[in-house]
Design a protein around this motif. Structure first.
Motif, PDB file in Angstrom:
ATOM      1  N   HIS A   2       0.830  -1.194   0.000  1.00 19.43           N
ATOM      2  CA  HIS A   2       0.000   0.000   0.000  1.00 19.43           C
ATOM      3  C   HIS A   2       0.870   1.252   0.000  1.00 19.43           C
ATOM      4  N   VAL A  35       6.516   4.460  13.641  1.00 22.12           N
ATOM      5  CA  VAL A  35       6.909   3.046  13.543  1.00 22.12           C
ATOM      6  C   VAL A  35       5.666   2.140  13.577  1.00 22.12           C
ATOM      7  N   MET A  36       4.558   2.653  14.096  1.00 18.37           N
ATOM      8  CA  MET A  36       3.319   1.880  14.111  1.00 18.37           C
ATOM      9  C   MET A  36       2.300   2.405  13.098  1.00 18.37           C
ATOM     10  N   SER A  37       2.783   3.049  12.051  1.00 18.04           N
ATOM     11  CA  SER A  37       1.871   3.581  11.027  1.00 18.04           C
ATOM     12  C   SER A  37       1.509   2.525  10.002  1.00 18.04           C
ATOM     13  N   GLY A  38       2.292   1.468   9.944  1.00 16.46           N
ATOM     14  CA  GLY A  38       1.988   0.396   8.994  1.00 16.46           C
ATOM     15  C   GLY A  38       2.632   0.558   7.638  1.00 16.46           C
ATOM     16  N   ILE A  85       7.505  -2.803  20.993  1.00 14.72           N
ATOM     17  CA  ILE A  85       6.078  -2.517  20.865  1.00 14.72           C
ATOM     18  C   ILE A  85       5.349  -3.197  22.010  1.00 14.72           C
ATOM     19  N   TYR A  87       2.737  -1.664  24.831  1.00 14.58           N
ATOM     20  CA  TYR A  87       2.028  -0.478  25.318  1.00 14.58           C
ATOM     21  C   TYR A  87       1.902  -0.537  26.834  1.00 14.58           C
ATOM     22  N   GLU A 103       2.005   6.525  15.627  1.00 11.75           N
ATOM     23  CA  GLU A 103       1.039   5.635  14.973  1.00 11.75           C
ATOM     24  C   GLU A 103       0.527   6.204  13.655  1.00 11.75           C
TER      25      GLU A 103
ATOM     26  N   VAL B 176      -1.139  -6.682   6.538  1.00  7.67           N
ATOM     27  CA  VAL B 176      -0.333  -5.468   6.547  1.00  7.67           C
ATOM     28  C   VAL B 176      -1.159  -4.245   6.121  1.00  7.67           C
ATOM     29  N   PRO B 205       2.118  -6.212  14.497  1.00  8.82           N
ATOM     30  CA  PRO B 205       1.525  -5.458  15.610  1.00  8.82           C
ATOM     31  C   PRO B 205       0.579  -4.342  15.163  1.00  8.82           C
ATOM     32  N   VAL B 206       0.870  -3.742  13.997  1.00 10.30           N
ATOM     33  CA  VAL B 206       0.030  -2.616  13.560  1.00 10.30           C
ATOM     34  C   VAL B 206      -1.405  -3.100  13.340  1.00 10.30           C
ATOM     35  N   ARG B 209      -3.054  -4.016  16.720  1.00 13.04           N
ATOM     36  CA  ARG B 209      -3.323  -2.772  17.457  1.00 13.04           C
ATOM     37  C   ARG B 209      -4.702  -2.208  17.079  1.00 13.04           C
TER      38      ARG B 209
END
Ligand SMILES: Nc1nc2c(ncn2[C@@H]2O[C@H](COP(=O)(O)OP(=O)(O)O)[C@@H](O)[C@H]2O)c(=O)[nH]1
Ligand SMILES: [Mg+2]
Ligand SMILES: [Zn+2]
Ligand SMILES: [Zn+2]
Ligand SMILES: [Zn+2]
Ligand SMILES: [Zn+2]
Ligand SMILES: [Zn+2]
Lengths: 113, 271
Positions: A2, A35-38, A85, A87, A103, B176, B205-206, B209
């Motif tokens: 994506h 880092v957690m935005s995917g 990761i 929380y 995020e 993903v 994890p994303v 989450r």
């Protein structure tokens, strides 16, 4: 993959800002990637450099600031950047934490001429 | 945004953070009565008509890259809310059991539901759902590995919104990409099946989450795999401390019933 869709959104956004500012050319573009935005930064960079050609960003420098996951503990109020990761407040162990950053993906700054 | 669809959402919800820089050009293409509360319009105007700023070469933008998608997602949610439909996004790897679960729920639920199906090429999943007498609409994403809010907007207008209580969005099989895209659902359910192995939650994890409910599926196969369910639950709660987790085995009706009860509960708690 994506990352291609993300770059398309980014280029559209950039074009709009450039238009609003009567710019002919974008020379530098700074994004913040959580880092957690995917998104995978490496893939994002490849996608950007592939798609920028023949757009207003042609030749633009692409700067990615990788944003660590940052949380604020609601119990002891400590703000921490997490390496793993997990929380959870590294100081007091509380899981009552608020995400401050890391995020999302942002278009931060544009340099134009 | 939806000039063709004739939708009449008046209570337009903005997700964009108005304290941030204003460079987004949203909302202007709404052909119908959206009440925008654009207090930031004035600030916006000064920004683009300030001659001094035109000379400056560096502009702080600070806008989410997926801002447009997020606005469309909020718009979709407003649609669902208007019709009092609870919208649930189902995400997982291919083959974790999303369509099978929907098929089984069709015979058991007390609420009425419809399904917006996302798939790369075929309309097989929508056909499976329709065969159960459930309204379904297939979105073929072509090369896109995820559904976005604009695709789902098309799908929701194909749903008989006044006849359903719940609208599932079965996302493209992928742990993903779909995680980055708000499609306008109220809740996310993420499935992970026993045969996929015990590292999926830590590896993605994303995605986990995003989950309001995690379903560990195909638990009838537990005896054939080294899969430590309690370990997986602990991993999931490192990523999302408050997440609900249920075990599902399609041959065990009680386990499917628990999923239905979770959805019923969420419907009640939304008033
Ligand atoms: N053993 C077992 N197989 C299942 C279960 N749920 C689904 N399956 C099988 O898994 C395969 C993929 O399921 P499907 O619903 O198409 O997955 P999707 O890609 O997530 O929609 C099918 O062959 C199903 O019969 C289950 O609880 N136990
Ligand atoms: Mg399916
Ligand atoms: Zn992708
Ligand atoms: Zn703490
Ligand atoms: Zn509309
Ligand atoms: Zn519409
Ligand atoms: Zn606005």
């Amino acid at each position: 993959m994506h990352e291609y869709s993300v770059v398309q959104a980014l280029l559209e956004q950039t074009e709009n800002v450039a238009k609003e500012n009567d710019a002919q050319k974008v020379t530098k573009i700074i994004v913040k990637i959580g880092v957690m935005s995917g998104v995978e930064p490496h893939l994002l960079e490849i996608a950007f450099n592939t798609f920028k050609e023949k757009t207003i960003c042609d030749g633009a420098e692409f700067v990615m600031n990788i944003q660590p996951l940052t949380i604020e503990c609601q119990v002891c109020k400590t703000v921490s950047e997490l390496e793993k990761i997990h929380y959870c407040c590294p100081k007091c162990g509380s899981i009552d934490v608020k995400v401050v950053d890391g995020e999302d993906m942002f278009l931060m700054t544009l340099e134009m001429e | 945004m939806c000039q063709d669809c004739g939708c009449s959402i008046t209570d337009h919800i903005h997700t964009d953070d108005h304290s941030e820089g204003h460079t987004h050009s949203h909302g202007d293409d709404h052909a119908h009565g959206h009440e925008h509360s654009h207090e930031h319009q004035a600030a916006h105007e000064t920004l683009s008509h300030n001659p001094q700023l035109k000379d400056s070469k560096t502009i702080a933008v600070i806008t989410k890259i997926l801002d447009k998608n997020n606005q469309e997602a909020a718009h979709n949610r407003a649609h669902f809310d208007k019709h009092n439909v609870l919208s649930i996004n189902l995400m997982s790897s291919p083959g974790s059991g999303k369509t099978t679960l929907l098929e089984h729920m069709a015979d058991m639920v007390s609420f009425k539901f419809g399904v917006i199906e996302g798939d790369l090429e075929t309309s097989r999943d929508a056909d499976r759902i329709k065969a159960k007498g459930i309204p379904a609409y297939q979105i073929q994403t072509g090369s896109a590995c995820h559904l976005d809010a604009f695709m789902v907007h098309k799908g929701l207008h194909a749903m008989p919104m006044d006849e359903i209580d719940v609208c599932f969005v079965e996302n493209v099989g992928n742990l993903v990409c779909p995680a980055s895209y708000d499609v306008g659902s109220h809740l996310n359910i993420v499935l992970v099946s026993i045969p996929e192995g015990g590292d999926k939650i830590e590896k993605y994890p994303v995605m986990f989450r995003q989950a309001d409910l995690i379903l560990i599926t195909k638990t009838d196969l537990l005896e054939h795999f080294d899969y430590d369910i309690e370990h997986e639950k602990a991993e999931a709660r490192k990523i999302k401390p408050g997440v609900d987790i249920l075990e599902v085995n399609i041959k065990d009706a009680a386990s499917v019933q628990r999923v239905i009860e979770w959805i019923e509960f969420k419907r009640k708690m939304r008033g």
